[in-house]
Design an enzyme around this catalytic site. Structure first.
Site, PDB file in Angstrom:
ATOM      1  N   VAL A  67       0.857  -1.191   0.000  1.00  0.00           N
ATOM      2  CA  VAL A  67       0.000   0.000   0.000  1.00  0.00           C
ATOM      3  C   VAL A  67       0.890   1.237   0.000  1.00  0.00           C
ATOM      4  O   VAL A  67       2.117   1.130  -0.094  1.00  0.00           O
ATOM      5  CB  VAL A  67      -0.971  -0.007   1.211  1.00  0.00           C
ATOM      6  CG1 VAL A  67      -1.884  -1.218   1.148  1.00  0.00           C
ATOM      7  CG2 VAL A  67      -0.205   0.012   2.534  1.00  0.00           C
ATOM      8  N   HIS A  94      11.403  -6.881  -0.115  1.00  0.00           N
ATOM      9  CA  HIS A  94      11.592  -5.709  -0.963  1.00  0.00           C
ATOM     10  C   HIS A  94      11.793  -6.127  -2.409  1.00  0.00           C
ATOM     11  O   HIS A  94      12.859  -6.611  -2.788  1.00  0.00           O
ATOM     12  CB  HIS A  94      12.788  -4.877  -0.456  1.00  0.00           C
ATOM     13  CG  HIS A  94      12.989  -3.618  -1.223  1.00  0.00           C
ATOM     14  ND1 HIS A  94      14.213  -3.114  -1.540  1.00  0.00           N
ATOM     15  CD2 HIS A  94      12.087  -2.764  -1.767  1.00  0.00           C
ATOM     16  CE1 HIS A  94      14.067  -2.008  -2.240  1.00  0.00           C
ATOM     17  NE2 HIS A  94      12.791  -1.774  -2.390  1.00  0.00           N
ATOM     18  N   SER A 127       9.850   0.424   0.565  1.00  0.00           N
ATOM     19  CA  SER A 127      11.196   0.631   0.033  1.00  0.00           C
ATOM     20  C   SER A 127      12.028   1.511   0.946  1.00  0.00           C
ATOM     21  O   SER A 127      13.244   1.553   0.800  1.00  0.00           O
ATOM     22  CB  SER A 127      11.144   1.210  -1.379  1.00  0.00           C
ATOM     23  OG  SER A 127      10.150   2.175  -1.501  1.00  0.00           O
ATOM     24  N   ASN A 151      19.144  -0.142  -2.447  1.00  0.00           N
ATOM     25  CA  ASN A 151      18.902   1.281  -2.690  1.00  0.00           C
ATOM     26  C   ASN A 151      19.930   2.154  -1.985  1.00  0.00           C
ATOM     27  O   ASN A 151      20.301   3.216  -2.476  1.00  0.00           O
ATOM     28  CB  ASN A 151      17.497   1.666  -2.231  1.00  0.00           C
ATOM     29  CG  ASN A 151      16.440   1.177  -3.207  1.00  0.00           C
ATOM     30  OD1 ASN A 151      16.764   0.784  -4.337  1.00  0.00           O
ATOM     31  ND2 ASN A 151      15.200   1.184  -2.788  1.00  0.00           N
TER      32      ASN A 151
HETATM   33  P1  NAD Z   1       0.989   2.807  -5.628  1.00  0.00           P
HETATM   34  O1  NAD Z   1       0.613   4.154  -5.139  1.00  0.00           O
HETATM   35  O2  NAD Z   1       1.110   2.575  -7.079  1.00  0.00           O
HETATM   36  O3  NAD Z   1      -0.053   1.747  -5.079  1.00  0.00           O
HETATM   37  C1  NAD Z   1      -0.530   1.723  -3.775  1.00  0.00           C
HETATM   38  C2  NAD Z   1      -1.856   0.995  -3.789  1.00  0.00           C
HETATM   39  O4  NAD Z   1      -2.253   0.770  -2.455  1.00  0.00           O
HETATM   40  C3  NAD Z   1      -2.975   1.770  -4.461  1.00  0.00           C
HETATM   41  O5  NAD Z   1      -3.634   0.951  -5.392  1.00  0.00           O
HETATM   42  C4  NAD Z   1      -3.889   2.141  -3.314  1.00  0.00           C
HETATM   43  O6  NAD Z   1      -5.258   2.204  -3.693  1.00  0.00           O
HETATM   44  C5  NAD Z   1      -3.634   0.999  -2.365  1.00  0.00           C
HETATM   45  N1  NAD Z   1      -3.992   1.329  -0.996  1.00  0.00           N
HETATM   46  C6  NAD Z   1      -3.757   2.475  -0.332  1.00  0.00           C
HETATM   47  N2  NAD Z   1      -4.235   2.389   0.928  1.00  0.00           N
HETATM   48  C7  NAD Z   1      -4.763   1.164   1.057  1.00  0.00           C
HETATM   49  C8  NAD Z   1      -5.416   0.483   2.100  1.00  0.00           C
HETATM   50  N3  NAD Z   1      -5.608   1.061   3.286  1.00  0.00           N
HETATM   51  N4  NAD Z   1      -5.830  -0.766   1.869  1.00  0.00           N
HETATM   52  C9  NAD Z   1      -5.642  -1.360   0.698  1.00  0.00           C
HETATM   53  N5  NAD Z   1      -5.032  -0.754  -0.339  1.00  0.00           N
HETATM   54  C10 NAD Z   1      -4.608   0.489  -0.159  1.00  0.00           C
HETATM   55  O7  NAD Z   1       2.340   2.450  -4.879  1.00  0.00           O
HETATM   56  P2  NAD Z   1       3.496   1.443  -5.347  1.00  0.00           P
HETATM   57  O8  NAD Z   1       4.466   2.171  -6.172  1.00  0.00           O
HETATM   58  O9  NAD Z   1       2.874   0.209  -5.861  1.00  0.00           O
HETATM   59  O10 NAD Z   1       4.201   1.153  -3.958  1.00  0.00           O
HETATM   60  C11 NAD Z   1       3.620   0.326  -2.993  1.00  0.00           C
HETATM   61  C12 NAD Z   1       4.645  -0.017  -1.942  1.00  0.00           C
HETATM   62  O11 NAD Z   1       5.752  -0.658  -2.545  1.00  0.00           O
HETATM   63  C13 NAD Z   1       5.220   1.185  -1.213  1.00  0.00           C
HETATM   64  O12 NAD Z   1       5.477   0.825   0.111  1.00  0.00           O
HETATM   65  C14 NAD Z   1       6.506   1.440  -1.936  1.00  0.00           C
HETATM   66  O13 NAD Z   1       7.456   2.104  -1.146  1.00  0.00           O
HETATM   67  C15 NAD Z   1       6.946   0.048  -2.258  1.00  0.00           C
HETATM   68  N6  NAD Z   1       7.875  -0.088  -3.375  1.00  0.00           N
HETATM   69  C16 NAD Z   1       7.707   0.638  -4.488  1.00  0.00           C
HETATM   70  C17 NAD Z   1       8.590   0.497  -5.536  1.00  0.00           C
HETATM   71  C18 NAD Z   1       8.406   1.286  -6.795  1.00  0.00           C
HETATM   72  O14 NAD Z   1       9.324   1.289  -7.623  1.00  0.00           O
HETATM   73  N7  NAD Z   1       7.276   1.911  -7.007  1.00  0.00           N
HETATM   74  C19 NAD Z   1       9.654  -0.401  -5.436  1.00  0.00           C
HETATM   75  C20 NAD Z   1       9.779  -1.150  -4.287  1.00  0.00           C
HETATM   76  C21 NAD Z   1       8.876  -0.992  -3.260  1.00  0.00           C
END
Ligand code: NAD
Length: 708
Positions: free
Chosen positions: A398, A448, A427, A498
């Protein structure tokens, strides 16, 4: 090692059966056994022709890397690779027809055995792979591959197999012309025998050993191939920056070796091989790409006393960019995936991500439509936490927000089975902190993943302070189940990949702020072998993201926050200039309507060039050493082990494999020289180049991260 039989009609069969290894491999013992069998067949007047095949599932997998890894000198190299080459030449010129009956995968030395035979017949099985992948480990085919393949199918057609290590199925090999027949598996030996029985004296003479041999497609110095060498050589330099010796050595083998008779060509090949086999570059590639990655994939460090965990059903919370990719990867691995978001539409949107990828594969004929359906049917969209019952693992992806993560953690744990694991894909937020809201922190772990999940092979398994060893073991089981390469990392801000990788963009921005020419910075990154120049890379994942992380760190640390040398560059780019990166079409680069891009000319005004510019090597040193130094700090702090640090650097951020990894670079340069350079950089550029005590100790004692 070689099963030898001969029959009443004068057909001998030499069947590879290296029983003490997982696959048939070429090493000193198996080569000697093969050579003895070849001589026996040649010397026995009753034998008219010979079938070379395998008693195992695969034909021959190639050279034994355990042997190649130990080569120290050119003499040792000749001793290791010479006998195979000589034996195959004996087979080729012995006056009796040999036919390779290829019943399974034939790679590297395996295909070279077949190329030395007078005919190649392959079982009709699309799973069989044929190719010469030596180049991918910094080696070259040293049993005649660089000489026979071009003489057989022409230089132009041979080069992609030799230089890129292309592997193909039997049908493609037949079309390319280095296989003569593809036949049903149960007729393989019969057809080989039929050919031998019909063979005449000419059948046992290779075209290049016959009078008047004409090189297919032209010899090296004729106009066509000459042009080709210019193009291929240039393309190679553009791609490898001259850092990877193997493709160049292969090109030299083909160019030089194909202008002379094959025996001389084979000698050229042996010498080029010796150059590679003794080079640090090749040692680095073999160590990390083969051994270290193999150990990580086999879960060599997994606690043994924990029973293996089988996964059938998992849940992904949050169906955004990461969640969508996770759900797709899980379903692809055959798992049922509960995909939960705040609305059903959001969850469905996440599911559609995988559908779209598979649509493209179906359109290209690479995926059966039924398989697409079956994979999608395993993804169950919901908003209902009750669906988490029966899941062995729940991964949250999320928003990167502590409060949101805390809430989903509580709600998930209330619905999960008692023995299920909860994982966060955060992350930036340390796992120990996130686990504070958990009612069972021993079963709370960081997983991760990297973006895009379906493409990036690395998985950092993050051990929080309270994460149990059983949970770590099961997280590793999960990584293996979905075919990711796991490294185990102890909790710390930014974790390992990272944190160490971040030094590359940070150092680039620092230099830009100092007035170093941005084009020089970009070229230095490229010449160092990094997948992308640093400023272009920052634009891709956005300056804004790094700026946000900086602001978060400021907020978290308050008065204790120490200004970083790159901070003012980010502030200027994001707050003053509103140039957040690629997604807004403006960052360090400007993005042109035709899809091209160029460094934003305004940089010159914002970050005026210093009167004195560093050399490209000085810039490269800062960009590359900063990463290795941070990796060394992570190892010194016990965040990650040396093997995982190198694997993580190759798979996580594309650190050049020729250096073996972020720590491999220190071993390659030598710890003492590396420390000396860092001390100089610290004097010139600041404390971020200060060396941890453990590394200084390594330098003092002449030690290495990886034994030589
Ligand atoms: P994103 O914003 O694309 O997606 C987040 C999703 O979570 C959305 O669909 C949102 O509707 C949902 N959400 C929010 N609150 C919620 C809740 N209470 N219950 C259920 N769903 C909920 O974000 P992302 O880029 O997919 O990142 C998600 C996680 O992964 C973060 O913690 C981020 O740090 C981590 N991450 C991201 C990357 C990247 O490159 N984007 C890489 C590694 C890790």
């Amino acid at each position: 090692m070689i099963d030898y039989t001969s029959d009443a009609e004068g057909i001998a069969t030499l069947s590879w059966n290296v029983a003490d290894r997982p696959m048939n491999v070429l090493n000193a013992d198996s080569t000697a056994a093969f050579d003895a069998a070849v001589r026996r067949a040649l010397e026995d007047p009753a034998v008219k022709g010979v079938i070379v095949t395998s008693s195992r599932k695969d034909f021959v997998a190639g050279g034994d890397l355990d042997l190649i890894r130990r080569i120290r000198t050119a003499e040792e190299s000749f001793a290791a690779s010479g006998p195979v080459s000589a034996s195959l030449r004996r087979l080729e010129t012995g006056g009796k027809p040999f036919v390779a009956a290829i019943n399974g995968t034939a790679l590297g030395g395996g295909l070279e055995i077949a190329l030395a035979c007078h005919r190649r017949i392959v079982a009709d099985d699309p799973k069989i792979q044929l190719g010469l992948p030596e180049v991918t480990l910094g080696l070259l085919p040293a049993a005649g591959g660089t000489q026979r393949l071009p003489r057989l199918i022409g230089i132009k057609n041979a080069l992609p197999y030799l230089i890129e290590g292309r592997k193909v199925a039997p049908a493609a090999a037949l079309a390319a012309g280095f296989v003569d027949e593809v036949v049903p598996a149960d007729q393989l030996l019969e057809r080989a025998r039929a050919w031998l029985l019909a063979a005449d004296a000419q059948s046992a003479i290779k075209p290049w050993d016959a009078k008047g041999f004409k090189f297919p497609g032209g010899a090296p110095q004729t106009p066509g191939p000459t042009q080709l060498f210019f193009g291929v050589g240039g393309g190679l330099m553009a791609k490898t920056q001259g850092l990877y010796p193997a493709p160049e050595a292969i090109l030299a083998c083909v160019y030089d070796g194909c202008q002379v008779d094959i025996d001389t060509g084979l000698r050229i090949e042996q010498r080029q091989f010796a150059r590679l086999a003794t080079s640090p570059a090749t040692k680095n590639m073999i160590r990390t790409l083969f051994y270290a990655m193999g150990e990580a994939n086999r879960l060599a460090d997994r606690p043994r006393d924990v029973p293996r965990r089988a996964f059938s059903r998992i849940a992904v919370l949050g169906a955004g960019m990461m969640g969508a990719g996770l759900a797709y990867v899980g379903a692809q691995a055959g798992l049922d995936v509960v995909l939960l978001d705040t609305s059903l539409e959001a969850a469905e949107k996440g599911k559609a991500y995988g559908a779209k990828i598979m649509d493209a594969q179906v359109a290209k004929g690479r995926l059966a439509p039924e398989k697409r359906e079956a994979t999608l049917a395993r993804v169950h969209c919901t908003t209902d936490y009750a669906q988490l019952a029966g899941c062995q693992l729940v991964i949250e992806a999320v928003f990167e927000d502590r409060a949101v993560k805390a809430e989903v953690t509580r709600r998930a744990e209330a619905a999960m089975d008692a023995d299920a694991i909860f994982a966060s894909n955060t992350s930036t937020l340390p796992i120990t902190g996130l686990a504070e809201v958990s009612s069972r922190p021993a079963q709370f772990v960081g997983l991760h993943f990297f973006s895009p999940v379906e493409k990036m092979p690395l998985l950092e398994v993050i051990r929080g302070e309270q994460t149990s060893e059983a949970t770590i073991a099961q997280a590793l089981d999960f990584a293996q189940r979905i075919r990711k390469t796991p490294i185990v990392v102890n909790d710390c801000p930014a974790f390992y990949a990272n944190r160490a990788f971040g030094m590359y963009p940070y150092e680039a921005m620092t230099m830009l702020g100092e007035g170093v020419n941005p084009a020089l910075i970009e070229n230095a990154g490229r010449l160092a072998g990094m997948p992308m120049p640093p400023l272009a890379l920052i634009d891709e994942f956005s300056v804004e993201l790094l700026h946000k992380a900086m602001k978060q760190a400021r907020a978290d640390q308050g008065a204790a926050y120490r200004e970083q040398p790159q901070d003012h560059v980010m502030v200027r780019m994001v707050e003053r200039l509103d140039r957040p990166g690629r997604k807004a079409n403006k960052g360090f680069y400007e993005y042109l309507p035709d899809g091209g891009k160029r460094l934003w000319p305004g940089l010159a005004e914002q970050f005026p060039l210093a009167a004195e510019q560093p050399t490209v090597d000085a810039v490269r040193e800062r960009l590359m050493f900063a990463q290795s130094l941070e990796a060394a700090r992570c190892v010194a702090e016990g965040i990650v082990g040396p093997r995982d640090a190198d694997v993580g650097s190759l798979l996580g951020w594309g650190f050049p494999s020729v250096l073996g990894g972020a720590l491999g670079q220190i071993d390659t340069v030598g710890a003492a020289a590396f420390v000396e350079a860092c001390d100089r950089l610290a004097r010139l550029h600041g404390e971020r180049f200060e060396v941890p005590e453990a590394l200084r100790e390594l330098a003092r004692t002449g030690g290495r991260y990886h034994p030589a």
